[in-house]
Write a protein that holds these residues in place. Structure first.
Motif, mmCIF file in Angstrom:
data_model
loop_
_atom_site.group_PDB
_atom_site.id
_atom_site.type_symbol
_atom_site.label_atom_id
_atom_site.label_comp_id
_atom_site.label_asym_id
_atom_site.label_seq_id
_atom_site.Cartn_x
_atom_site.Cartn_y
_atom_site.Cartn_z
ATOM 1 N N MET A 12 -18.172 -17.726 -47.919
ATOM 2 C CA MET A 12 -17.573 -17.706 -46.597
ATOM 3 C C MET A 12 -16.279 -18.504 -46.660
ATOM 4 S SD MET A 12 -19.381 -18.524 -42.917
ATOM 5 C CE MET A 12 -19.281 -20.304 -42.924
ATOM 6 N N ASP A 13 -15.169 -17.885 -46.292
ATOM 7 C CA ASP A 13 -13.864 -18.543 -46.323
ATOM 8 C C ASP A 13 -13.554 -19.153 -47.687
ATOM 9 O OD1 ASP A 13 -13.479 -17.883 -43.625
ATOM 10 O OD2 ASP A 13 -14.484 -19.714 -42.968
ATOM 11 N N GLY A 14 -13.954 -18.462 -48.753
ATOM 12 C CA GLY A 14 -13.570 -18.868 -50.094
ATOM 13 C C GLY A 14 -14.445 -19.902 -50.763
ATOM 14 N N VAL A 15 -15.528 -20.318 -50.087
ATOM 15 C CA VAL A 15 -16.453 -21.278 -50.706
ATOM 16 C C VAL A 15 -17.882 -20.794 -50.493
ATOM 17 C CG1 VAL A 15 -14.896 -23.246 -50.385
ATOM 18 C CG2 VAL A 15 -16.635 -22.755 -48.649
ATOM 19 N N LEU A 16 -18.817 -21.358 -51.260
ATOM 20 C CA LEU A 16 -20.229 -21.036 -51.062
ATOM 21 C C LEU A 16 -20.799 -21.889 -49.935
ATOM 22 C CD1 LEU A 16 -21.758 -20.688 -54.637
ATOM 23 C CD2 LEU A 16 -21.164 -18.883 -53.023
ATOM 24 N N VAL A 17 -21.612 -21.251 -49.113
ATOM 25 C CA VAL A 17 -22.307 -21.932 -48.017
ATOM 26 C C VAL A 17 -23.784 -21.563 -48.086
ATOM 27 C CG1 VAL A 17 -20.254 -21.928 -46.534
ATOM 28 C CG2 VAL A 17 -21.906 -20.064 -46.337
ATOM 29 N N GLY A 18 -24.631 -22.407 -47.528
ATOM 30 C CA GLY A 18 -26.056 -22.113 -47.477
ATOM 31 C C GLY A 18 -26.305 -20.844 -46.688
ATOM 32 N N ALA A 19 -27.143 -19.962 -47.224
ATOM 33 C CA ALA A 19 -27.413 -18.695 -46.545
ATOM 34 C C ALA A 19 -28.077 -18.918 -45.191
ATOM 35 C CB ALA A 19 -28.289 -17.807 -47.431
ATOM 36 N N ALA A 20 -28.915 -19.954 -45.100
ATOM 37 C CA ALA A 20 -29.670 -20.176 -43.867
ATOM 38 C C ALA A 20 -28.847 -20.877 -42.789
ATOM 39 C CB ALA A 20 -30.928 -20.991 -44.160
ATOM 40 N N ASN A 21 -27.995 -21.838 -43.186
ATOM 41 C CA ASN A 21 -27.309 -22.647 -42.169
ATOM 42 C C ASN A 21 -25.789 -22.531 -42.182
ATOM 43 O OD1 ASN A 21 -26.604 -24.053 -44.463
ATOM 44 N ND2 ASN A 21 -27.686 -25.929 -43.927
ATOM 45 N N GLN A 22 -25.229 -21.774 -43.114
ATOM 46 C CA GLN A 22 -23.779 -21.560 -43.218
ATOM 47 C C GLN A 22 -22.990 -22.833 -43.527
ATOM 48 O OE1 GLN A 22 -23.035 -17.987 -42.155
ATOM 49 N NE2 GLN A 22 -25.194 -18.209 -42.492
#
Length: 108
Positions: A12-22
């Motif tokens: 998301m927006d060029g970085v990895l984020v947690g699938a559950a909480n973004q």
């Protein structure tokens, strides 16, 4: 995870984020790359909560699972354990990037 093969995180927006909480995910330079363990334990893990993997989690592709010192499972991406930062308050926050020059956002 619900059997999804997408992995425990997403870009998301060029970085990895947690699938559950973004929330933004980070790596710790002191973790040995591909070493299969996290060196962030105790107070460190309070401030940098690990991206937990449940008992049914399966490693796939760039995703692997490391066992923490306390026996809990943690997701790793390309051999690097993943963490959240306690001071990030909402999705899109990246206040931990560059912290002490050893914490960095994860690029997919």
């Amino acid at each position: 995870m619900g059997g999804s093969s997408a992995g425990p995180a997403k870009a998301m927006d060029g970085v990895l984020v947690g699938a559950a909480n973004q929330m933004t995910l980070y790596t710790f330079d002191r973790d040995p790359a591909g070493g299969g363990k996290s060196v962030c334990n105790g107070p460190c893990a309070t401030n940098w909560p690990p991206l937990a993997a449940d008992a049914y989690a399966q490693a796939a592709g760039d995703w692997s699972i490391v066992t923490r010192d306390d026996g809990a499972k943690q997701w790793a991406y390309k051999g690097r354990p993943l963490y959240f930062w306690i001071k990030d308050k909402q999705p899109g926050d990246r206040t931990g990037d560059g912290f002490n020059n050893v914490w960095h956002v994860v690029k997919p």
